[in-house]
Design a protein around this motif. Structure first.
Motif, PDB file in Angstrom:
ATOM      1  N   PHE A 112       0.863  -1.178   0.000  1.00  0.00           N
ATOM      2  CA  PHE A 112       0.000   0.000   0.000  1.00  0.00           C
ATOM      3  C   PHE A 112       0.899   1.227   0.000  1.00  0.00           C
ATOM      4  O   PHE A 112       1.939   1.236   0.658  1.00  0.00           O
ATOM      5  N   TYR A 113       0.470   2.224  -0.728  1.00  0.00           N
ATOM      6  CA  TYR A 113       1.245   3.464  -0.824  1.00  0.00           C
ATOM      7  C   TYR A 113       1.012   4.263   0.454  1.00  0.00           C
ATOM      8  O   TYR A 113      -0.131   4.599   0.768  1.00  0.00           O
ATOM      9  N   PRO A 161      -3.482   3.886  -0.638  1.00  0.00           N
ATOM     10  CA  PRO A 161      -4.109   2.977  -1.620  1.00  0.00           C
ATOM     11  C   PRO A 161      -3.291   1.707  -1.882  1.00  0.00           C
ATOM     12  O   PRO A 161      -2.064   1.728  -1.825  1.00  0.00           O
ATOM     13  N   LEU A 162      -4.005   0.641  -2.167  1.00  0.00           N
ATOM     14  CA  LEU A 162      -3.400  -0.613  -2.617  1.00  0.00           C
ATOM     15  C   LEU A 162      -2.650  -0.372  -3.926  1.00  0.00           C
ATOM     16  O   LEU A 162      -3.139   0.328  -4.802  1.00  0.00           O
ATOM     17  N   LEU A 163      -1.458  -0.955  -4.044  1.00  0.00           N
ATOM     18  CA  LEU A 163      -0.698  -0.810  -5.291  1.00  0.00           C
ATOM     19  C   LEU A 163      -0.524  -2.167  -5.965  1.00  0.00           C
ATOM     20  O   LEU A 163      -0.138  -3.141  -5.320  1.00  0.00           O
ATOM     21  N   GLN A 166      -6.270   7.795  -7.091  1.00  0.00           N
ATOM     22  CA  GLN A 166      -5.774   6.810  -6.125  1.00  0.00           C
ATOM     23  C   GLN A 166      -4.273   6.905  -5.869  1.00  0.00           C
ATOM     24  O   GLN A 166      -3.826   6.599  -4.769  1.00  0.00           O
ATOM     25  N   THR A 167      -3.512   7.297  -6.878  1.00  0.00           N
ATOM     26  CA  THR A 167      -2.052   7.245  -6.698  1.00  0.00           C
ATOM     27  C   THR A 167      -1.402   8.623  -6.664  1.00  0.00           C
ATOM     28  O   THR A 167      -0.219   8.722  -6.335  1.00  0.00           O
ATOM     29  N   LEU A 184      -9.973  -2.335  -7.499  1.00  0.00           N
ATOM     30  CA  LEU A 184      -8.745  -2.723  -8.197  1.00  0.00           C
ATOM     31  C   LEU A 184      -8.266  -4.068  -7.658  1.00  0.00           C
ATOM     32  O   LEU A 184      -8.296  -4.296  -6.448  1.00  0.00           O
ATOM     33  N   THR A 218      -5.033  -6.772  -7.492  1.00  0.00           N
ATOM     34  CA  THR A 218      -3.645  -7.139  -7.781  1.00  0.00           C
ATOM     35  C   THR A 218      -3.672  -8.543  -8.387  1.00  0.00           C
ATOM     36  O   THR A 218      -4.673  -9.259  -8.263  1.00  0.00           O
ATOM     37  N   ARG A 247      -4.710 -10.907  -5.715  1.00  0.00           N
ATOM     38  CA  ARG A 247      -6.144 -10.883  -5.373  1.00  0.00           C
ATOM     39  C   ARG A 247      -6.971 -11.536  -6.473  1.00  0.00           C
ATOM     40  O   ARG A 247      -7.988 -12.190  -6.200  1.00  0.00           O
TER      41      ARG A 247
END
Lengths: 285, 285
Positions: A163-164, A172-174, B146-147, B173, B175, B178
């Protein structure tokens, strides 16, 4: 032992794990500290370098060493929920101390140097890599909320997620691609983090199991030393680990971590204290 | 042409791209349709199989064929924002028809069979894979939110991202881990989707560039035929693509897609109409 000076205490901590706090708890009276009880702290205490949600970092005379004070403040949901947990600072610092020592003894490099008081830790100066590295053994928390996977689903092999670390963005999940896009860490570093996280998981999971605690998931932060080496940083505590009482099946009673605070389950301080007592019992056993 | 029956029209659509709608627009008067204008529709129209945010699916006499009606309804932010865009159904169906034909001519399998009216498409019956496959050439939308990556950042090579198609979860989102955990698609299928998405991106990007439109990003959905083959499904339109007028640099004026609706930029219908006109001009050029 009461008349030892701080440097001797620090030495004894190095030499005689398990560590036991030797000083009375210090109280924060303002941004700075009112400190006369312990001489490990610079006097006067310099301006803090950084204050996070759970810890305050102070410089020392040595640029490679920082002092970290563990607060009782508790936050959740990106600090939308705020509170305080009695003795949390001491408990988390003491637990982290033991767990960092355990990891060091198993070859995992950490930022820990010593812990001159129950809620103070001396750590190596590192540049924190802005990632929260999460290892999941059992589905809980944001994984369930985001994917609909049922709470308690066993995840085998364990999941390592990144996660960032950015409060404004809500951590957020990366994906691996987004990690690459943001250039927060090289592919090689990401592989080091993943491998260290899995090693740490193996060690902690076994240790917590011996304390009758199930390590559901946990969040790690890593830092880079001046030499470039990556070491484990931050803390390991019920703030950063989901720990379930393995003797208990009730989905609320088993919770012994910050989820008691997040979900208003009550007895938050007791749960933290319970984790500490179980860990100390095993270490002293 | 007006006295051709539906099957002849369908044939001519197959044989004579670019497709031009042959029927007047049909009007929905209730859950069912008041249909006397066109004999390609079963009479009476059967119960709809499924109604999504932008389309309604009806069964036909052939279990391998469905009829898809494109609505003018517009939604955004997981349907928190609702509205209507004049002629959207016709425009999106017509654009999708042309783009599916283009892709088919370049070897990409799609669910498209024919388009017997401006807002009706006959499609192969497929089981939709519950993933939104997003290809990004330029940073925009949720990626930026998000980023923190700046809007307009060129992404090279393009990013292929997978979102779990689940409104209740807010289309999260995923990964690669996931994706594996949720078992929505096998590793092999994910690789097929990624490869198809990149092929489609290459074709569409080049085509839209010839229309003076920059393909910023787009969302694809795929389905599995009874045979197991994966084909491109859903639609390709300003609802699902971010398209910027490549002659325009102003960050609001250049937007020719659903962002005009999402961000209340005005002239939404004109933008959709503009995309259609540019595409038709190139196809007829």
């Amino acid at each position: 032992m009461a008349d030892l000076d701080a440097s001797e205490v620090a030495m004894s901590v190095w030499l005689l794990p398990p560590f036991r706090p030797r000083y009375e708890r210090l109280s924060i009276v303002s941004e700075h500290l009112s400190v006369t009880q312990a001489n490990f702290l610079p006097d006067p205490l310099p301006e803090k370098l950084y204050e996070g949600k759970a810890k305050v970092l102070y410089p020392t005379g040595d640029p490679d060493v920082l002092l970290s004070f563990f607060k009782d403040d508790a936050t959740a949901f990106n600090a939308l929920k705020r509170g305080s947990i009695a003795r949390k600072g001491e408990i988390n610092c003491t637990l982290s101390t033991h767990l960092f020592q355990l990891l060091e003894s198993r070859g995992v490099a950490t930022h820990w140097i010593d812990s001159p008081a129950a809620d103070w830790m001396r750590v190596k100066t590192v540049e924190i890599i802005p990632l929260e590295v999460v290892v999941r053994n059992i589905a809980a928390g944001s994984l369930c909320k985001q994917t609909g996977v049922a709470l308690g689903t066993v995840i085998d092999p364990p999941l390592v997620e990144f996660f960032y670390k950015d409060d404004d963005l809500g951590d957020p999940l990366l994906t691996p691609d987004r990690l690459r896009l943001l250039k927060v860490a090289s592919d090689e570093d990401v592989e080091i983090l993943r491998s260290m996280a899995l090693t740490i998981n193996g060690i902690l999971r076994e240790f917590f199991a011996s304390c009758d605690l199930t390590l559901v998931d946990f969040k790690l932060e890593f830092g880079r030393e001046r030499s470039g080496s990556i070491v484990l940083a931050d803390e390991i505590s019920p703030d950063t680990c989901r720990l379930w009482d393995s003797r208990e099946t009730d989905p609320e009673r088993r919770v012994m971590d910050k989820d008691r605070f997040r979900q208003d389950l009550g007895n938050v301080a007791d749960a933290y204290e319970g984790v500490l007592q179980r860990v100390l019992a095993v270490l002293e056993g």
